[in-house]
Design a protein around this motif. Structure first.
Motif, short mmCIF file in Angstrom:
data_model
loop_
_atom_site.label_atom_id
_atom_site.label_comp_id
_atom_site.label_asym_id
_atom_site.label_seq_id
_atom_site.Cartn_x
_atom_site.Cartn_y
_atom_site.Cartn_z
N PHE A 24 0.83 -1.20 0.00
CA PHE A 24 0.00 0.00 0.00
C PHE A 24 0.87 1.26 0.00
CE2 PHE A 24 -1.89 3.14 3.05
CZ PHE A 24 -2.72 3.75 2.13
N LEU A 27 2.51 1.72 -3.33
CA LEU A 27 1.50 2.17 -4.29
C LEU A 27 1.19 3.65 -4.12
CD1 LEU A 27 -0.45 0.82 -6.41
CD2 LEU A 27 -2.16 0.91 -4.62
N VAL A 28 0.94 4.05 -2.85
CA VAL A 28 0.56 5.45 -2.58
C VAL A 28 1.73 6.38 -2.91
CG1 VAL A 28 -0.02 7.08 -0.75
CG2 VAL A 28 -1.26 4.93 -0.93
N THR A 31 2.29 6.61 -6.64
CA THR A 31 1.19 7.32 -7.30
C THR A 31 1.26 8.81 -7.00
OG1 THR A 31 -0.14 5.39 -6.98
CG2 THR A 31 -1.32 7.37 -7.55
N VAL A 32 1.40 9.15 -5.71
CA VAL A 32 1.40 10.56 -5.32
C VAL A 32 2.62 11.26 -5.90
CG1 VAL A 32 1.51 12.13 -3.35
CG2 VAL A 32 0.03 10.14 -3.25
N GLN A 35 2.15 11.32 -9.97
CA GLN A 35 0.87 11.90 -10.42
C GLN A 35 0.51 11.43 -11.84
OE1 GLN A 35 -1.63 13.75 -8.90
NE2 GLN A 35 -0.54 13.22 -7.04
N PHE A 37 -1.18 7.75 -13.96
CA PHE A 37 -1.80 6.44 -13.77
C PHE A 37 -0.73 5.36 -13.78
CE2 PHE A 37 -6.37 7.24 -15.49
CZ PHE A 37 -6.63 7.95 -14.35
N SER A 40 -2.01 -0.50 -12.11
CA SER A 40 -3.28 -0.89 -11.46
C SER A 40 -4.38 0.11 -11.80
CB SER A 40 -3.09 -0.98 -9.94
OG SER A 40 -2.74 0.27 -9.42
N HIS A 41 -4.04 1.39 -11.89
CA HIS A 41 -5.04 2.40 -12.27
C HIS A 41 -5.54 2.12 -13.69
CE1 HIS A 41 -3.18 5.19 -9.17
NE2 HIS A 41 -4.44 5.11 -8.82
N SER A 44 -7.78 -0.93 -13.80
CA SER A 44 -9.09 -0.59 -13.22
C SER A 44 -9.90 0.26 -14.17
CB SER A 44 -8.92 0.16 -11.90
OG SER A 44 -8.09 -0.55 -11.04
N LEU A 45 -9.24 1.26 -14.78
CA LEU A 45 -9.97 2.14 -15.70
C LEU A 45 -10.46 1.35 -16.91
CD1 LEU A 45 -11.01 4.87 -16.55
CD2 LEU A 45 -8.76 5.47 -17.37
N LEU A 164 -5.84 14.43 -19.10
CA LEU A 164 -5.09 14.39 -17.84
C LEU A 164 -4.31 13.09 -17.71
CD1 LEU A 164 -5.13 16.40 -15.46
CD2 LEU A 164 -6.83 14.96 -14.37
N LEU B 60 -9.85 3.45 -6.32
CA LEU B 60 -10.71 3.44 -7.51
C LEU B 60 -11.29 4.83 -7.78
CD1 LEU B 60 -12.70 0.09 -7.22
CD2 LEU B 60 -10.91 0.64 -8.83
N ILE B 63 -9.30 7.36 -9.75
CA ILE B 63 -9.26 7.24 -11.21
C ILE B 63 -10.34 8.11 -11.84
CG2 ILE B 63 -9.44 5.63 -13.16
CD1 ILE B 63 -8.59 3.42 -11.19
N PHE B 64 -11.49 8.19 -11.16
CA PHE B 64 -12.65 8.81 -11.80
C PHE B 64 -12.94 10.22 -11.30
CE2 PHE B 64 -13.07 4.28 -12.05
CZ PHE B 64 -13.28 4.12 -13.41
N LEU B 69 -3.87 12.31 -7.79
CA LEU B 69 -3.87 10.89 -7.44
C LEU B 69 -3.38 10.73 -6.00
CD1 LEU B 69 -2.47 9.37 -10.73
CD2 LEU B 69 -4.78 9.19 -9.88
#
Lengths: 278, 177
Positions: A24, A27-28, A31-32, A35, A37, A40-41, A44-45, A164, B60, B63-64, B69
């Motif tokens: 976690f 991942l965070v 990602t942060v 900035q 995707f 995993s993003h 999911s998308l 974006l 999730l 993403i939307f 992020l």
């Protein structure tokens, strides 16, 4: 024996929890920090985007059934008018097609690829941001179609926003009405430059226009081409209110967007990096 | 099984919230069943189940919604921790607590998102709209009780099924060997 089993189980749980927590954190932080995707993003998308597209298909079907039913009223007269319009448009299109072909040929000859307008890609909106504070949409075009981060999104009425993030089949667009959006613009009659920012209530605000500049209600706002995202001359909106406060250097200018963001269903993505000459 | 089922349910809710519910007229507001699910997970589920769900829904939702992020996972996990502590220490798990707890959580989450987003982009201040916030609170007040009842029935059914399966597994072996 039972105690040992319990301890082993506890250690297993702690190990599993530790691994999950570490994943976690990775991942965070990733990602942060970036900035963008991550895998995993994107997955999911791709999955949820398909579900959104299917839901939009169903709602569009019911909407079109209703619209078709309503459109039956007075359809004959409209049909006649549209046929005449179509004939005129076809004649105009033939002329334009010839002009564009000549333009491309001559531009190629002159090796001025950059001066040609880039091609556009039609995209359908399949998802809208449900939050109160942000304005983004999901469209059914992604990196597989050549869409890249930063590409401008427009409609025939004017600018919509910019890309974006992307996954192979879907993209997230930041709308011009989001407070994080900033677009370099010109006031068309006076050629005064400013920055248009989103107000989150489907309105726009023109900033950094000095008090001594002449700005009037109804003035057209267009993109300046500076900033490198939007091509020059695209309609942004119309000045709806201009106030000169006693304090500060700048005017407070409200802009009514050229695009109806509430009724937005399709948009065009300008493929800036591909030239028509290629 | 509980996590997977609620994860699927949450995903369906995200799809509905991003594609179908925005079609409702703006003056009506938009129901937020996913938020109610997160509150439910925090006060009614096991700690690890609720934590996993809050985190995944946050990832999730990132993403939307919004340009940043990592914003939603942080806010949803903080919300989960606060609600869990309240639920365990103050025993706020009864039906009468559901609506006020959900509304207060929503207000806190909205304020948290507003605060974090303002800190991340100080040059793009978000305009706070009490009208929109109150409209959302009203919609939540209307939908919280039926949604809680639905989630509760689903959770009870899943737990009972799990119990039944585990009891069958115990009976299957030769206990006298």
């Amino acid at each position: 024996m039972r105690k040992k089993n319990k301890r082993a189980r506890l250690i297993k749980i702690f190990l599993l929890g530790g691994v999950l927590f570490a994943l976690f954190l990775i991942l965070v932080v990733s990602t942060v920090g970036r900035q963008e995707f991550n895998a995993s993003h994107k997955i999911s998308l791709e999955l949820i985007g398909r579900a959104q597209a299917a839901t939009t298909d169903v709602t569009d079907y019911f909407k079109s059934v209703w619209t078709d039913y309503v459109a039956l009223w007075g359809v004959r007269e409209e049909n006649k008018r549209l046929r005449e319009e179509l004939a005129n448009c076809r004649a105009a299109r033939n002329e334009y097609r010839e002009a564009v072909a000549t333009n491309i040929r001559l531009t190629k000859l002159l090796a001025l690829k950059e001066s040609l307008p880039p091609p556009v890609l039609t995209a359908r909106i399949v998802g809208k941001d449900p939050s109160l504070w942000f304005k983004t949409v999901i469209v059914d075009r992604g990196s597989a179609d050549g869409v890249k981060k930063g590409m401008p999104a427009v409609t025939v009425e004017g600018i919509v926003g910019q890309v974006l993030d992307t996954s192979p089949q879907f993209s997230k667009i930041l709308l011009a009405t989001d407070p994080n959006s900033a677009i370099d613009v010109l006031i068309q009659p006076s050629r005064i430059q400013g920055i248009v920012k989103g107000r989150n209530d489907d309105g726009l605000e023109l900033q950094y226009v000095l008090k001594n500049c002449d700005v009037r209600k109804g003035d057209q706002i267009i993109t300046s081409g500076l900033g490198g995202v939007f091509p020059k001359g695209l309609p942004v909106g119309t000045v709806s209110k201009a106030v000169r406060d006693r304090r500060g250097m700048f005017q407070k200018i409200e802009v009514a967007p050229a695009v109806d963001f509430n009724g937005l269903e399709h948009l065009l993505i300008i493929m800036k990096e591909n030239s028509l000459a290629e | 099984m509980v996590i997977i089922t609620f994860l699927l349910l949450g995903t369906i809710l995200i799809v509905l919230q991003t594609s179908l519910l925005p079609l409702l007229p703006h003056w009506l507001g938009t129901p937020d069943p996913l938020f109610v699910l997160i509150v439910f997970a925090a006060i009614r589920m096991e700690t690890y189940q609720g934590a996993v769900l809050a985190l995944i829904f946050g990832l999730l939702f990132d993403i939307f919604s919004g340009p940043y992020l990592g914003l939603y996972p942080v806010v949803f996990v903080i919300l989960f921790v606060v609600l869990r502590l309240l639920a365990v220490n103050l025993l706020l798990t009864e039906a009468v607590h559901q609506v006020p707890l959900t509304l207060l959580s929503y207000l806190a989450t909205t304020a948290g998102l507003y605060l974090f987003a303002s800190l991340l982009a100080p040059d793009a201040p978000l305009p706070w709209s009490w009208r929109d916030v109150l409209l959302q609170l009203f919609m939540l007040a209307v939908f919280t009780i039926p949604l809680f009842a639905f989630y509760e029935s689903l959770l009870v059914r899943l737990v009972q099924r799990k119990k039944r399966r585990s009891s069958l597994q115990v009976q299957a072996g030769n206990r006298f060997r």
